[in-house]
Motif scaffolding. Structure first.
Motif, PDB file in Angstrom:
ATOM      1  N   UNK A 222      10.757  36.663  75.523  1.00  0.00           N
ATOM      2  CA  UNK A 222       9.774  36.877  74.455  1.00  0.00           C
ATOM      3  C   UNK A 222       9.913  35.802  73.382  1.00  0.00           C
ATOM      4  N   UNK A 223      11.132  35.475  73.027  1.00  0.00           N
ATOM      5  CA  UNK A 223      11.377  34.431  72.030  1.00  0.00           C
ATOM      6  C   UNK A 223      10.876  33.090  72.549  1.00  0.00           C
ATOM      7  N   UNK A 224      11.143  32.787  73.806  1.00  0.00           N
ATOM      8  CA  UNK A 224      10.669  31.534  74.399  1.00  0.00           C
ATOM      9  C   UNK A 224       9.146  31.462  74.391  1.00  0.00           C
ATOM     10  N   UNK A 225       8.486  32.570  74.698  1.00  0.00           N
ATOM     11  CA  UNK A 225       7.027  32.595  74.719  1.00  0.00           C
ATOM     12  C   UNK A 225       6.457  32.354  73.324  1.00  0.00           C
ATOM     13  N   UNK A 226       7.059  32.984  72.325  1.00  0.00           N
ATOM     14  CA  UNK A 226       6.586  32.784  70.946  1.00  0.00           C
ATOM     15  C   UNK A 226       6.780  31.328  70.529  1.00  0.00           C
ATOM     16  N   UNK A 227       7.938  30.770  70.836  1.00  0.00           N
ATOM     17  CA  UNK A 227       8.210  29.378  70.476  1.00  0.00           C
ATOM     18  C   UNK A 227       7.245  28.436  71.186  1.00  0.00           C
ATOM     19  N   UNK A 228       7.015  28.648  72.468  1.00  0.00           N
ATOM     20  CA  UNK A 228       6.106  27.789  73.223  1.00  0.00           C
ATOM     21  C   UNK A 228       4.672  27.915  72.710  1.00  0.00           C
ATOM     22  N   UNK A 229       4.238  29.128  72.411  1.00  0.00           N
ATOM     23  CA  UNK A 229       2.883  29.326  71.890  1.00  0.00           C
ATOM     24  C   UNK A 229       2.720  28.651  70.532  1.00  0.00           C
ATOM     25  N   UNK A 230       3.733  28.774  69.680  1.00  0.00           N
ATOM     26  CA  UNK A 230       3.690  28.095  68.378  1.00  0.00           C
ATOM     27  C   UNK A 230       3.697  26.583  68.549  1.00  0.00           C
ATOM     28  N   UNK A 231       4.516  26.089  69.466  1.00  0.00           N
ATOM     29  CA  UNK A 231       4.548  24.650  69.724  1.00  0.00           C
ATOM     30  C   UNK A 231       3.187  24.161  70.202  1.00  0.00           C
ATOM     31  N   UNK A 232       2.563  24.902  71.108  1.00  0.00           N
ATOM     32  CA  UNK A 232       1.226  24.534  71.582  1.00  0.00           C
ATOM     33  C   UNK A 232       0.240  24.489  70.420  1.00  0.00           C
ATOM     34  N   UNK A 233       0.252  25.516  69.573  1.00  0.00           N
ATOM     35  CA  UNK A 233      -0.682  25.576  68.447  1.00  0.00           C
ATOM     36  C   UNK A 233      -0.453  24.418  67.473  1.00  0.00           C
ATOM     37  N   UNK A 234       0.792  24.145  67.165  1.00  0.00           N
ATOM     38  CA  UNK A 234       1.108  23.052  66.245  1.00  0.00           C
ATOM     39  C   UNK A 234       0.668  21.719  66.826  1.00  0.00           C
ATOM     40  N   UNK A 235       0.910  21.513  68.119  1.00  0.00           N
ATOM     41  CA  UNK A 235       0.524  20.248  68.747  1.00  0.00           C
ATOM     42  C   UNK A 235      -0.995  20.097  68.841  1.00  0.00           C
ATOM     43  N   UNK A 236      -1.708  21.195  69.010  1.00  0.00           N
ATOM     44  CA  UNK A 236      -3.172  21.134  68.996  1.00  0.00           C
ATOM     45  C   UNK A 236      -3.658  20.773  67.593  1.00  0.00           C
ATOM     46  N   UNK A 237      -3.002  21.315  66.571  1.00  0.00           N
ATOM     47  CA  UNK A 237      -3.338  20.943  65.197  1.00  0.00           C
ATOM     48  C   UNK A 237      -3.029  19.468  64.936  1.00  0.00           C
ATOM     49  N   UNK A 238      -1.940  18.970  65.484  1.00  0.00           N
ATOM     50  CA  UNK A 238      -1.603  17.547  65.362  1.00  0.00           C
ATOM     51  C   UNK A 238      -2.686  16.700  66.026  1.00  0.00           C
ATOM     52  N   UNK A 239      -3.113  17.090  67.208  1.00  0.00           N
ATOM     53  CA  UNK A 239      -4.194  16.395  67.909  1.00  0.00           C
ATOM     54  C   UNK A 239      -5.446  16.326  67.033  1.00  0.00           C
ATOM     55  N   UNK A 240      -5.823  17.460  66.444  1.00  0.00           N
ATOM     56  CA  UNK A 240      -7.019  17.510  65.597  1.00  0.00           C
ATOM     57  C   UNK A 240      -6.836  16.646  64.346  1.00  0.00           C
ATOM     58  N   UNK A 241      -5.661  16.691  63.761  1.00  0.00           N
ATOM     59  CA  UNK A 241      -5.401  15.901  62.552  1.00  0.00           C
ATOM     60  C   UNK A 241      -5.456  14.408  62.845  1.00  0.00           C
ATOM     61  N   UNK A 242      -4.873  13.991  63.939  1.00  0.00           N
ATOM     62  CA  UNK A 242      -4.897  12.574  64.321  1.00  0.00           C
ATOM     63  C   UNK A 242      -6.341  12.133  64.571  1.00  0.00           C
ATOM     64  N   UNK A 243      -7.092  12.943  65.274  1.00  0.00           N
ATOM     65  CA  UNK A 243      -8.487  12.618  65.551  1.00  0.00           C
ATOM     66  C   UNK A 243      -9.318  12.508  64.290  1.00  0.00           C
TER      67      UNK A 243
ATOM     68  N   UNK B 215      -7.692  25.696  70.025  1.00  0.00           N
ATOM     69  CA  UNK B 215      -6.740  26.798  69.875  1.00  0.00           C
ATOM     70  C   UNK B 215      -7.221  28.025  70.645  1.00  0.00           C
ATOM     71  N   UNK B 216      -8.522  28.284  70.592  1.00  0.00           N
ATOM     72  CA  UNK B 216      -9.092  29.403  71.357  1.00  0.00           C
ATOM     73  C   UNK B 216      -8.910  29.159  72.853  1.00  0.00           C
ATOM     74  N   UNK B 217      -9.132  27.924  73.281  1.00  0.00           N
ATOM     75  CA  UNK B 217      -8.945  27.587  74.690  1.00  0.00           C
ATOM     76  C   UNK B 217      -7.515  27.801  75.137  1.00  0.00           C
ATOM     77  N   UNK B 218      -6.578  27.399  74.297  1.00  0.00           N
ATOM     78  CA  UNK B 218      -5.163  27.596  74.635  1.00  0.00           C
ATOM     79  C   UNK B 218      -4.834  29.080  74.716  1.00  0.00           C
ATOM     80  N   UNK B 219      -5.321  29.862  73.764  1.00  0.00           N
ATOM     81  CA  UNK B 219      -5.054  31.303  73.765  1.00  0.00           C
ATOM     82  C   UNK B 219      -5.626  31.963  75.014  1.00  0.00           C
ATOM     83  N   UNK B 220      -6.835  31.590  75.368  1.00  0.00           N
ATOM     84  CA  UNK B 220      -7.456  32.148  76.575  1.00  0.00           C
ATOM     85  C   UNK B 220      -6.650  31.757  77.815  1.00  0.00           C
ATOM     86  N   UNK B 221      -6.228  30.509  77.879  1.00  0.00           N
ATOM     87  CA  UNK B 221      -5.426  30.052  79.020  1.00  0.00           C
ATOM     88  C   UNK B 221      -4.098  30.795  79.090  1.00  0.00           C
TER      89      UNK B 221
END
Length: 132
Positions: free
Chosen positions: A9-30, A51-57
């Motif tokens: 559960x901890x790994x899943x939360x960390x990975x989901x947060x990492x995905x969200x942060x990296x998607x925000x980084x992608x958007x910020x860079x763009x 972020x919605x796409x990642x959550x759905x996936x």
């Protein structure tokens, strides 16, 4: 709750947060590359479809079962992020052109698969170093 379930559960939360942060980084860079204003709200509005796409996936593939695995979790999250993100952008009248799709595929592959690949490499090296 057993330790293995807490750890997963901890790994899943960390990975989901990492995905969200990296998607925000992608958007910020763009947004920065295109010199767009409205920094904070702009980054979130750009990132929201992805972020919605990642959550759905995450939900459709149950990525929480092996959240740091490049395959299948990482690839599913990456492809879902881009596919659903682009569909939502198109549905809301935002720009979806081939060049952007290619940039998103490459950038998000580096970000979402990259950290998972590094974790896999570190795990493999640690395992080998602990073998007699």
């Amino acid at each position: 709750m057993p330790a293995a379930k807490i750890s997963l559960a901890r790994s899943a939360v960390i990975a989901a947060l990492a995905d969200a942060i990296l998607i925000l980084v992608f958007a910020a860079i763009g947004r920065d590359a295109h010199q767009r204003g409205e920094v904070v709200t702009g980054v979130f509005s750009t990132a929201l479809p992805f972020l919605a796409g990642a959550a759905i996936a995450w939900v459709l593939t149950r990525a929480w079962r092996a959240p740091f695995k490049t395959w299948p979790a990482g690839v599913a999250v990456w492809i879902g992020t881009v596919a659903v993100g682009m569909l939502l952008r198109a549905a809301t009248g935002q720009t979806v052109v081939l060049a952007f799709i290619i940039v998103a595929l490459i950038s998000l592959a580096i970000l979402l698969l990259g950290y998972r690949a590094v974790i896999a490499l570190v795990t493999r090296v640690r395992r080998r170093s602990h073998q007699p």
